[in-house]
Each structure stands twice: as C-alpha cells, then as structure tokens.
Design a protein around this motif. Structure first.
Motif, mmCIF file in Angstrom:
data_model
loop_
_atom_site.group_PDB
_atom_site.id
_atom_site.type_symbol
_atom_site.label_atom_id
_atom_site.label_comp_id
_atom_site.label_asym_id
_atom_site.label_seq_id
_atom_site.Cartn_x
_atom_site.Cartn_y
_atom_site.Cartn_z
ATOM 1 N N MET A 1 3.592 9.351 9.082
ATOM 2 C CA MET A 1 3.779 8.739 7.764
ATOM 3 C C MET A 1 2.675 7.711 7.532
ATOM 4 N N THR A 2 2.114 7.710 6.326
ATOM 5 C CA THR A 2 1.015 6.823 5.996
ATOM 6 C C THR A 2 1.488 5.377 5.898
ATOM 7 N N ALA A 3 0.795 4.482 6.605
ATOM 8 C CA ALA A 3 1.112 3.062 6.505
ATOM 9 C C ALA A 3 0.583 2.523 5.176
ATOM 10 N N TYR A 4 1.357 1.645 4.568
ATOM 11 C CA TYR A 4 0.918 1.048 3.312
ATOM 12 C C TYR A 4 1.716 -0.213 3.048
ATOM 13 N N ALA A 5 1.192 -1.042 2.163
ATOM 14 C CA ALA A 5 1.886 -2.231 1.687
ATOM 15 C C ALA A 5 2.259 -2.006 0.228
ATOM 16 N N ALA A 6 3.030 -2.914 -0.333
ATOM 17 C CA ALA A 6 3.394 -2.818 -1.748
ATOM 18 C C ALA A 6 3.338 -4.199 -2.379
ATOM 19 N N VAL A 7 2.716 -4.269 -3.548
ATOM 20 C CA VAL A 7 2.680 -5.487 -4.346
ATOM 21 C C VAL A 7 3.329 -5.160 -5.688
ATOM 22 N N VAL A 8 4.419 -5.839 -5.994
ATOM 23 C CA VAL A 8 5.186 -5.588 -7.212
ATOM 24 C C VAL A 8 4.990 -6.772 -8.156
ATOM 25 N N LEU A 9 4.501 -6.488 -9.348
ATOM 26 C CA LEU A 9 4.180 -7.543 -10.314
ATOM 27 C C LEU A 9 5.369 -7.785 -11.228
ATOM 28 N N GLY A 29 23.333 -0.656 -12.776
ATOM 29 C CA GLY A 29 23.935 -1.718 -11.985
ATOM 30 C C GLY A 29 23.013 -2.391 -10.990
ATOM 31 N N VAL A 30 21.726 -2.004 -10.966
ATOM 32 C CA VAL A 30 20.771 -2.570 -10.005
ATOM 33 C C VAL A 30 19.579 -3.153 -10.760
ATOM 34 N N PRO A 31 19.196 -4.409 -10.496
ATOM 35 C CA PRO A 31 18.024 -4.971 -11.165
ATOM 36 C C PRO A 31 16.800 -4.081 -10.985
ATOM 37 N N MET A 32 16.002 -3.976 -12.034
ATOM 38 C CA MET A 32 14.855 -3.074 -11.989
ATOM 39 C C MET A 32 13.901 -3.398 -10.851
ATOM 40 N N ARG A 33 13.658 -4.683 -10.608
ATOM 41 C CA ARG A 33 12.707 -5.025 -9.545
ATOM 42 C C ARG A 33 13.230 -4.551 -8.190
ATOM 43 N N LEU A 37 11.471 -2.017 -5.496
ATOM 44 C CA LEU A 37 11.317 -2.386 -4.089
ATOM 45 C C LEU A 37 12.010 -1.387 -3.166
ATOM 46 N N THR A 38 13.107 -0.797 -3.614
ATOM 47 C CA THR A 38 13.779 0.226 -2.822
ATOM 48 C C THR A 38 12.920 1.484 -2.708
ATOM 49 N N ALA A 39 12.182 1.808 -3.770
ATOM 50 C CA ALA A 39 11.308 2.983 -3.738
ATOM 51 C C ALA A 39 10.181 2.830 -2.729
ATOM 52 N N VAL A 40 9.872 1.592 -2.345
ATOM 53 C CA VAL A 40 8.821 1.339 -1.342
ATOM 54 C C VAL A 40 9.428 0.619 -0.139
ATOM 55 N N ALA A 41 10.640 1.000 0.221
ATOM 56 C CA ALA A 41 11.342 0.322 1.313
ATOM 57 C C ALA A 41 10.605 0.427 2.637
ATOM 58 N N ASP A 42 9.774 1.467 2.811
ATOM 59 C CA ASP A 42 9.042 1.640 4.070
ATOM 60 C C ASP A 42 7.682 0.968 4.054
ATOM 61 N N ALA A 43 7.329 0.291 2.967
ATOM 62 C CA ALA A 43 6.063 -0.433 2.906
ATOM 63 C C ALA A 43 6.151 -1.714 3.723
ATOM 64 N N SER A 44 5.018 -2.132 4.278
ATOM 65 C CA SER A 44 4.995 -3.373 5.051
ATOM 66 C C SER A 44 3.610 -4.025 4.939
ATOM 67 N N PRO A 45 3.597 -5.237 4.342
ATOM 68 C CA PRO A 45 4.724 -5.960 3.770
ATOM 69 C C PRO A 45 5.025 -5.493 2.349
ATOM 70 N N ARG A 46 6.176 -5.929 1.857
ATOM 71 C CA ARG A 46 6.498 -5.804 0.443
ATOM 72 C C ARG A 46 6.374 -7.197 -0.165
ATOM 73 N N LEU A 95 9.942 -0.525 -13.463
ATOM 74 C CA LEU A 95 9.880 0.939 -13.350
ATOM 75 C C LEU A 95 11.158 1.430 -12.677
ATOM 76 N N PRO A 96 12.266 1.482 -13.393
ATOM 77 C CA PRO A 96 13.548 1.771 -12.741
ATOM 78 C C PRO A 96 13.694 3.200 -12.242
ATOM 79 N N LEU A 97 12.791 4.095 -12.636
ATOM 80 C CA LEU A 97 12.909 5.502 -12.259
ATOM 81 C C LEU A 97 11.916 5.891 -11.161
ATOM 82 N N LEU A 98 11.217 4.913 -10.625
ATOM 83 C CA LEU A 98 10.272 5.176 -9.538
ATOM 84 C C LEU A 98 11.026 5.623 -8.286
ATOM 85 N N THR A 99 10.452 6.602 -7.571
ATOM 86 C CA THR A 99 11.064 7.105 -6.339
ATOM 87 C C THR A 99 10.040 7.092 -5.205
#
Length: 234
Positions: A1-9, A29-33, A37-46, A95-99
């Motif tokens: 699996m490709t290592a990556y980080a995530a920056v959410v604005l 029922g879940v905040p969009m942010r 962040l759940t869509a990139v749960a395997d990113a490090s860091p988030r 982006l509430p529909l991001l997967t």
C-alpha cells in the motif's frame, strides 16, 4: 500500500452558508470534515488546517493569517510534513462523498510514470492512459534514458474538464518548490493567493471519475448541496 499523508483544508468562510463553519455541518449524521478524514484514515499524518476543534489522531494547525486562503493553508499543512513523505492528499473539508477507493485511484495515477516524455521541441505528449490525460506545466523527466516523465500531482477533472485541485494528491517536494516560487513572485506573502496560481506550472495527471456512486469531489457550498449529499448517503 502506498504511503501518503493528508492535508484537509477547513478554513473557508462559508459565505453561501451564511458564514457557518461548513466542515462541521453533518451529512448522514457525520460532520463533513470527519467524513473526509475517514476517507484517508490510513494516511500518516493526517493534518487539519482550520479553526478546530481538534480531532483524536489528527494534527490541527492554522493558516497564517487566519482566513488567509488556500495557499496559506497549504503552506501551514506542508510545514508539518517530514521531507521523506512521498505523497500528500490535498483535500477540501466539505467533500462528504469522498471515499478511500477514490483517493487510491489518484495515488495510483500519481505513481505511474510510463508516459511519453515531451519531445526535444518542448511539445508535451497528448496521449492518454485509460482514465487519465496528461496536462503539462513544467515537465520533469524521470530516470535518464527511460523516456518517462514524472507527475507532480494527480487530481480529478469534472465533465467540463475543470480540475478539482482540492480532490487530488501531490508530491510534497513539488508543492514546496511551487510555494517557494510563488512566495518570491508575491514579495513574501501568499495570503489571498488562489490555489491555481500555486499549481500553475506543475505537471498534473488529470483523472476522470469512472467509479461507482457520486463524484468524489462533490462539495457542499449551499443548503441544496447538503440535501443532495444527504440523499446520496441514504
């Protein structure tokens, strides 16, 4: 699996939402942010760039000045990344529909380098690779003699061909170099700079969405958008 980080604005003003903090508005029922962040749960860091509140397992920072725009937010996020991080997902917080599969497709495109190198006259290749097209700003070649080019980033494009740059993945080194150039051009201050100016001379792999479900870059700028997103998540 490709290592990556995530920056959410998450620092936008939300003017079309009456000034409300859009990223904390809920879809299903879940905040969009938190959906992003759940869509990139395997990113490090988030990394979340915005006013907060903090979320467990996510680093929180703020652009300088607060409300200084997307380029200032990108700079704040990059400042928290180690230099060895190979890729960073740069994402809007609404982006509430991001997967995760949608992010994974971008990562796969970023790391494919089997694209014809521009010819000696400087004319870029116009070929396509299945779901992607190559849009070249300043080309960078890969291993000498291999005839390959290296992407600086990959992002989705909509049906009209417009890049969805806050639904993309990028090489941190390329972003840092672009930020340095933009800082010089703007006399040391990137506050208020548009994101397109930061990314203008990067080599970008444009990816067309062919997956199941709604487009992952769908963002919620209005109450109507929120209702549409709610319908899709049922």
């Amino acid at each position: 699996m490709t290592a990556y980080a995530a920056v959410v604005l998450a620092g936008g003003a939300g003017r079309r939402m009456g000034g409300r903090d859009k990223p904390v508005l809920a879809v299903g029922g879940v905040p969009m942010r938190e959906r992003v962040l759940t869509a990139v749960a395997d990113a490090s860091p988030r990394i979340l760039v915005g006013p907060g509140p903090a979320i467990a397992g996510v680093r929180l920072t703020r652009e300088v000045p607060a409300g200084g725009g997307p380029v200032a937010a990108v700079a704040a996020g990059l400042a928290l990344l180690d230099t060895e991080v190979p890729a960073v997902a740069l994402l809007a917080a609404d982006l509430p529909l991001l997967t995760r599969p949608a992010v994974g497709d971008l990562l796969n495109r970023l790391h494919r380098i089997d694209v014809d190198r521009p010819d000696d006259a400087g004319t870029p290749s116009t070929g396509t690779l299945s779901m992607e097209t190559l849009s070249i700003g300043t080309p960078r070649t890969g291993t000498p003699g291999t005839g390959t080019a290296v992407f600086d980033g990959a992002c989705y494009v909509d049906r009209s061909g417009r890049r969805q740059t806050l639904c993309g993945v990028w090489r941190p080194g390329a972003l840092r170099a672009a930020l340095d150039r933009l800082t010089v051009r703007r006399g040391g201050d990137v506050a208020g700079a548009p994101l397109r100016e930061l990314l203008a001379d990067l080599m970008v792999c444009e990816v067309t969405w062919h997956g199941d479900g709604p487009e992952p870059w769908f963002d919620c700028d209005t109450e109507h958008d929120l209702r549409r997103a709610e319908e899709w998540t049922r």
